[in-house]
Scaffold this motif. Sequence first.
Motif, PDB file in Angstrom:
ATOM      1  N   GLU A 239       0.947  -1.226  -0.023  1.00 10.08           N
ATOM      2  CA  GLU A 239      -0.007  -0.024   0.233  1.00 10.08           C
ATOM      3  C   GLU A 239       0.830   1.468  -0.035  1.00 10.08           C
ATOM      4  O   GLU A 239       0.774   2.195  -0.703  1.00 10.08           O
ATOM      5  CB  GLU A 239      -1.065   0.052   1.241  1.00 10.08           C
ATOM      6  CG  GLU A 239      -1.924  -1.096   1.225  1.00 10.08           C
ATOM      7  CD  GLU A 239      -1.503  -2.569   1.667  1.00 10.08           C
ATOM      8  OE1 GLU A 239      -0.209  -2.628   2.066  1.00 10.08           O
ATOM      9  OE2 GLU A 239      -2.202  -3.372   1.453  1.00 10.08           O
ATOM     10  N   HIS A 240       1.784   1.341   0.901  1.00  7.36           N
ATOM     11  CA  HIS A 240       2.759   2.495   0.876  1.00  7.36           C
ATOM     12  C   HIS A 240       3.535   2.552  -0.276  1.00  7.36           C
ATOM     13  O   HIS A 240       3.770   3.774  -0.720  1.00  7.36           O
ATOM     14  CB  HIS A 240       3.758   2.371   2.309  1.00  7.36           C
ATOM     15  CG  HIS A 240       2.837   2.676   3.315  1.00  7.36           C
ATOM     16  ND1 HIS A 240       2.402   1.633   4.226  1.00  7.36           N
ATOM     17  CD2 HIS A 240       2.699   3.902   3.962  1.00  7.36           C
ATOM     18  CE1 HIS A 240       1.662   2.078   5.317  1.00  7.36           C
ATOM     19  NE2 HIS A 240       1.865   3.553   5.269  1.00  7.36           N
ATOM     20  N   PHE A 241       3.929   1.426  -0.896  1.00 10.62           N
ATOM     21  CA  PHE A 241       4.749   1.308  -2.208  1.00 10.62           C
ATOM     22  C   PHE A 241       3.869   2.096  -3.317  1.00 10.62           C
ATOM     23  O   PHE A 241       4.556   3.023  -3.986  1.00 10.62           O
ATOM     24  CB  PHE A 241       5.216  -0.016  -2.550  1.00 10.62           C
ATOM     25  CG  PHE A 241       5.929  -0.021  -3.853  1.00 10.62           C
ATOM     26  CD1 PHE A 241       7.118   0.308  -4.148  1.00 10.62           C
ATOM     27  CD2 PHE A 241       5.183  -0.761  -4.799  1.00 10.62           C
ATOM     28  CE1 PHE A 241       7.775   0.463  -5.422  1.00 10.62           C
ATOM     29  CE2 PHE A 241       5.968  -0.686  -6.332  1.00 10.62           C
ATOM     30  CZ  PHE A 241       7.170  -0.280  -6.340  1.00 10.62           C
ATOM     31  N   GLY A 242       2.543   1.631  -3.403  1.00  7.85           N
ATOM     32  CA  GLY A 242       1.728   2.455  -4.203  1.00  7.85           C
ATOM     33  C   GLY A 242       1.548   4.020  -3.965  1.00  7.85           C
ATOM     34  O   GLY A 242       1.538   4.634  -4.988  1.00  7.85           O
ATOM     35  N   VAL A 243       1.575   4.217  -2.897  1.00 11.16           N
ATOM     36  CA  VAL A 243       1.519   5.880  -2.405  1.00 11.16           C
ATOM     37  C   VAL A 243       2.874   6.478  -3.083  1.00 11.16           C
ATOM     38  O   VAL A 243       2.716   7.568  -3.413  1.00 11.16           O
ATOM     39  CB  VAL A 243       1.371   5.956  -1.082  1.00 11.16           C
ATOM     40  CG1 VAL A 243       1.559   7.465  -0.570  1.00 11.16           C
ATOM     41  CG2 VAL A 243      -0.094   5.385  -0.687  1.00 11.16           C
ATOM     42  N   TRP A 244       4.054   5.930  -2.869  1.00  8.00           N
ATOM     43  CA  TRP A 244       4.825   6.575  -3.371  1.00  8.00           C
ATOM     44  C   TRP A 244       5.178   6.537  -4.742  1.00  8.00           C
ATOM     45  O   TRP A 244       5.893   7.557  -5.385  1.00  8.00           O
ATOM     46  CB  TRP A 244       6.361   5.909  -2.670  1.00  8.00           C
ATOM     47  CG  TRP A 244       6.877   6.240  -1.252  1.00  8.00           C
ATOM     48  CD1 TRP A 244       6.693   5.320  -0.257  1.00  8.00           C
ATOM     49  CD2 TRP A 244       7.508   7.447  -1.018  1.00  8.00           C
ATOM     50  NE1 TRP A 244       7.021   6.052   0.675  1.00  8.00           N
ATOM     51  CE2 TRP A 244       7.633   7.337   0.470  1.00  8.00           C
ATOM     52  CE3 TRP A 244       7.887   8.636  -1.753  1.00  8.00           C
ATOM     53  CZ2 TRP A 244       8.268   8.440   1.121  1.00  8.00           C
ATOM     54  CZ3 TRP A 244       8.316   9.623  -0.800  1.00  8.00           C
ATOM     55  CH2 TRP A 244       8.283   9.434   0.566  1.00  8.00           C
ATOM     56  N   ILE A 245       4.651   5.506  -5.385  1.00  8.64           N
ATOM     57  CA  ILE A 245       4.578   5.562  -7.023  1.00  8.64           C
ATOM     58  C   ILE A 245       3.648   6.791  -7.345  1.00  8.64           C
ATOM     59  O   ILE A 245       4.036   7.619  -8.279  1.00  8.64           O
ATOM     60  CB  ILE A 245       3.929   4.392  -7.579  1.00  8.64           C
ATOM     61  CG1 ILE A 245       5.006   3.314  -7.298  1.00  8.64           C
ATOM     62  CG2 ILE A 245       3.617   4.578  -8.951  1.00  8.64           C
ATOM     63  CD1 ILE A 245       6.123   3.150  -8.154  1.00  8.64           C
ATOM     64  N   PHE A 246       2.682   6.853  -6.827  1.00  3.70           N
ATOM     65  CA  PHE A 246       1.684   7.997  -6.919  1.00  3.70           C
ATOM     66  C   PHE A 246       2.283   9.244  -6.633  1.00  3.70           C
ATOM     67  O   PHE A 246       2.165  10.203  -7.549  1.00  3.70           O
ATOM     68  CB  PHE A 246       0.268   7.718  -6.205  1.00  3.70           C
ATOM     69  CG  PHE A 246      -0.743   9.043  -6.268  1.00  3.70           C
ATOM     70  CD1 PHE A 246      -1.614   9.071  -7.427  1.00  3.70           C
ATOM     71  CD2 PHE A 246      -0.887   9.858  -5.463  1.00  3.70           C
ATOM     72  CE1 PHE A 246      -2.455   9.921  -7.582  1.00  3.70           C
ATOM     73  CE2 PHE A 246      -1.804  10.649  -5.543  1.00  3.70           C
ATOM     74  CZ  PHE A 246      -2.433  10.902  -6.646  1.00  3.70           C
TER      75      PHE A 246
END
Length: 307
Positions: free
Chosen positions: A245-252
């Motif tokens: 979830e946090h990895f996706g946030v950093w991508i975003f």
Amino acid sequence: MQCRKHLTGLAFTFLFVVSCFTNKFVLSVLKFTYPTLFQGWQTFIGAVLLLLSGKLGWLEISRVTRSAALYWLPGALLFVGNIYAGSRALSRIDIPYFFTLQNSSHVVSYIISTAVHGEKLQRLTFISLCFMLISAIHLPLYDPQFDHSGYLWAVGHLFCVGAYRVLQVRYKPSNLSDLELQCINYLFSVLLLAIAAHPTGDLMGALEFPSLNSYTFHCGCCASALLGFLLLLATVKLKSGFSLEHFGVWIFMSKVTAMSLSPFIFDMDVNTHTFVCVVVSHAAEALLLYSERDPQLGRGETTVSCF
């Protein structure tokens, strides 16, 4: 420890933005529109650095068996389609529009997952996907610099990204790490792009390229290859240090940063309609991330592809 994790995220964001801008500079400003050579160079340097780092013990890369490489062949083929079509599209489309179209790859991923695995979409996920698709459909209608070829390549790119995401989540060999998987992608890409360089006319076109002996061109190509490798390492480090979830946030956040800074670096023609398309698409992506992090609203996993 938490501070170190955030430093990794900031390093990833920096490399993501600089890598994106460097590729855009070479493809659009210098107009080196020969993707078999440009992407072949990047993947060749990436493969060499990966294998060398593994040989020196800097990275944990085991010997990849022939059966594992053959099993991942469809994924490697999609990877080549991803980078080739992505280069074609990015050379003709502004960065915010490129990412807006790329967001529609989530629609492709969910369609494949629903058709093959019978997954059911939650309401919030379905709404976010609809807004992404609507934004992508309306964007070319209002783009003042509409390029038919660029948008066609973008469609091919998003289909490859969407299908690759499903393969990476569902069919990734358990005995291969992310680095080993990327090594297969790189080696297969070098082979396929080298074979395609002459039939596509890229080889002859590159030999006549006006800036072939330019210092700026050489620096741009070298920087793009090195940054691509460093971004890969940062991506693997980020995935190991954060939840999905946090990895996706950093991508975003990295994509939003690149889009926000790109008008200050590259010439763009933006109007109200295209601005709304970009904002709606990425608001929908944020909604998708929220739905996936809540097991009551989504699948509980994030499958965001890195540019």
